[in-house]
Write an enzyme that holds these catalytic residues in place. Structure first.
Site, PDB file in Angstrom:
ATOM      1  N   TYR A  91     -14.207  -4.683  11.462  1.00 54.99           N
ATOM      2  CA  TYR A  91     -12.974  -3.912  11.281  1.00 54.99           C
ATOM      3  C   TYR A  91     -12.015  -4.157  12.448  1.00 54.99           C
ATOM      4  O   TYR A  91     -10.821  -4.391  12.254  1.00 54.99           O
ATOM      5  CB  TYR A  91     -13.285  -2.416  11.148  1.00 54.99           C
ATOM      6  N   LYS A 105      -8.167  -5.641  12.289  1.00 56.38           N
ATOM      7  CA  LYS A 105      -6.960  -4.905  12.708  1.00 56.38           C
ATOM      8  C   LYS A 105      -6.246  -5.637  13.842  1.00 56.38           C
ATOM      9  O   LYS A 105      -5.018  -5.682  13.885  1.00 56.38           O
ATOM     10  CB  LYS A 105      -7.310  -3.473  13.139  1.00 56.38           C
ATOM     11  N   ILE A 156       0.202   6.792   4.232  1.00 54.89           N
ATOM     12  CA  ILE A 156       1.207   6.436   5.235  1.00 54.89           C
ATOM     13  C   ILE A 156       2.324   5.579   4.623  1.00 54.89           C
ATOM     14  O   ILE A 156       3.503   5.806   4.892  1.00 54.89           O
ATOM     15  CB  ILE A 156       0.531   5.709   6.422  1.00 54.89           C
ATOM     16  N   LYS A 182      -1.808  -1.815  -5.391  1.00 57.91           N
ATOM     17  CA  LYS A 182      -2.605  -2.265  -6.531  1.00 57.91           C
ATOM     18  C   LYS A 182      -2.970  -1.172  -7.538  1.00 57.91           C
ATOM     19  O   LYS A 182      -3.487  -1.479  -8.591  1.00 57.91           O
ATOM     20  CB  LYS A 182      -3.840  -3.039  -6.064  1.00 57.91           C
ATOM     21  N   GLY A 225       0.813  -1.219   0.000  1.00 60.54           N
ATOM     22  CA  GLY A 225       0.000   0.000   0.000  1.00 60.54           C
ATOM     23  C   GLY A 225       0.843   1.264   0.000  1.00 60.54           C
ATOM     24  O   GLY A 225       0.493   2.253   0.636  1.00 60.54           O
ATOM     25  N   ALA A 226       1.962   1.238  -0.727  1.00 62.73           N
ATOM     26  CA  ALA A 226       2.895   2.383  -0.687  1.00 62.73           C
ATOM     27  C   ALA A 226       2.663   3.409  -1.784  1.00 62.73           C
ATOM     28  O   ALA A 226       3.472   4.308  -1.969  1.00 62.73           O
ATOM     29  CB  ALA A 226       4.338   1.880  -0.742  1.00 62.73           C
ATOM     30  N   SER A 227       1.564   3.291  -2.522  1.00 58.78           N
ATOM     31  CA  SER A 227       1.352   4.257  -3.612  1.00 58.78           C
ATOM     32  C   SER A 227       0.847   5.610  -3.103  1.00 58.78           C
ATOM     33  O   SER A 227       0.873   6.598  -3.818  1.00 58.78           O
ATOM     34  CB  SER A 227       0.386   3.696  -4.659  1.00 58.78           C
ATOM     35  N   ARG A 228       0.403   5.652  -1.838  1.00 63.35           N
ATOM     36  CA  ARG A 228      -0.108   6.912  -1.270  1.00 63.35           C
ATOM     37  C   ARG A 228      -0.095   6.827   0.251  1.00 63.35           C
ATOM     38  O   ARG A 228       0.247   5.803   0.823  1.00 63.35           O
ATOM     39  CB  ARG A 228      -1.530   7.194  -1.778  1.00 63.35           C
TER      40      ARG A 228
END
Length: 269
Positions: free
Chosen positions: A162, A166, A16, A36, A11-14
């Site tokens: 949720y 987590k 945190i 993704k 999830g590094a495209s935006r």
């Protein structure tokens, strides 16, 4: 400190994930962007390729990989490509996450599946796939963006699915830290306050950003953790608490609107 280290960040495209990537890139780290978004999203900023350009501009090397952590083969392919490109993996950041703050009767099954698949199963499988390579590193770390496990029922009653998902990520920390003690450090990081991301805009609506901190606070806290020896393991770390211990006194630098009251994050009483 992280020069030449290879970080695999989901999830590094935006948000945190990207902030943690950019902080490491300043040291000259190699970053595998496992996310993704390959084509521009209609409402969310950034793709794996725009993130890669920012990482290279900051002084790092980037390897963008299309990875939906729900697909085990995509994780395996990206890990193989990372090892082939950079010679190994030193750090895994499990940041990819799905959220639906809905009650039991309001949460559609497909949303339950998404949260369990991304948060718990995705974290577990990415860790499992990276671990053989992490064990070969000099100072390997796994860092999950997940909360301390607070069993106060108030954190379950409004969004049970949720919370379970987590805490599943946090249980991975609990188990793997012990299982790989002495070999790989495994820790969790969580923000004390709400953090301004695209997800927060979606959840909180317009004007919410004034009550949030910037992603930089998590990037700085993650950097502190990832530069510690592998003996630092099994910890559930809150960003502000760690940074205070490291001598940070001015937290206004992290505020979107300094002086404005901040929303405390979930799972912290």
């Amino acid at each position: 400190k992280l020069a030449g280290c290879t970080l695999f960040i989901t999830g590094a495209s935006r948000g945190i994930g990207k902030a943690i990537a950019l902080k490491a890139a300043k040291d000259g780290a190699n970053i595998v962007i496992a996310a993704k978004t390959a084509e521009p999203h209609p409402t969310l900023p950034g793709t794996i390729y725009t993130a890669a350009a920012e990482i290279e501009a900051a002084g790092g090397k980037a390897l963008p990989c299309v990875v939906n952590v729900r697909e085990e083969q995509q994780i395996i392919n990206a890990v193989e490509k990372a090892v082939k490109t950079f010679g190994g993996i030193d750090i895994l950041v499990n940041n990819a996450s799905a959220i639906s703050l809905t009650g039991t009767l309001e949460t559609e099954t497909k949303k339950v599946n998404l949260m369990m698949d991304v948060n718990v199963r995705g974290t577990y499988l990415t860790s499992k796939t990276c671990l053989p390579h992490l064990r070969k590193s000099k100072n390997p770390h796994i860092l999950n963006l997940s909360p301390p496990m607070n069993l106060n029922p108030m954190w379950f009653k409004n969004h049970c699915a949720y919370t379970i998902s987590k805490y599943g990520m946090s249980m991975c920390v609990l188990g793997m830290a012990e299982e790989f003690r002495g070999e790989v450090a495994v820790n969790a990081l969580w923000p004390k306050t709400a953090i301004h991301t695209a997800a927060m805009d979606m959840l909180g609506g317009s004007g919410i950003e004034k009550q949030c901190r910037k992603t930089d606070i998590l990037a700085d806290a993650a950097y502190c953790i990832l530069t510690k020896p592998k003996s630092f393991t099994g910890n559930f770390i809150i960003d502000e608490v760690l940074l205070r211990e490291e001598g940070v006194k001015d937290f206004d630098i992290y505020a979107i609107a300094p002086g404005h009251p901040l929303i405390p994050d979930f799972f912290l009483d």
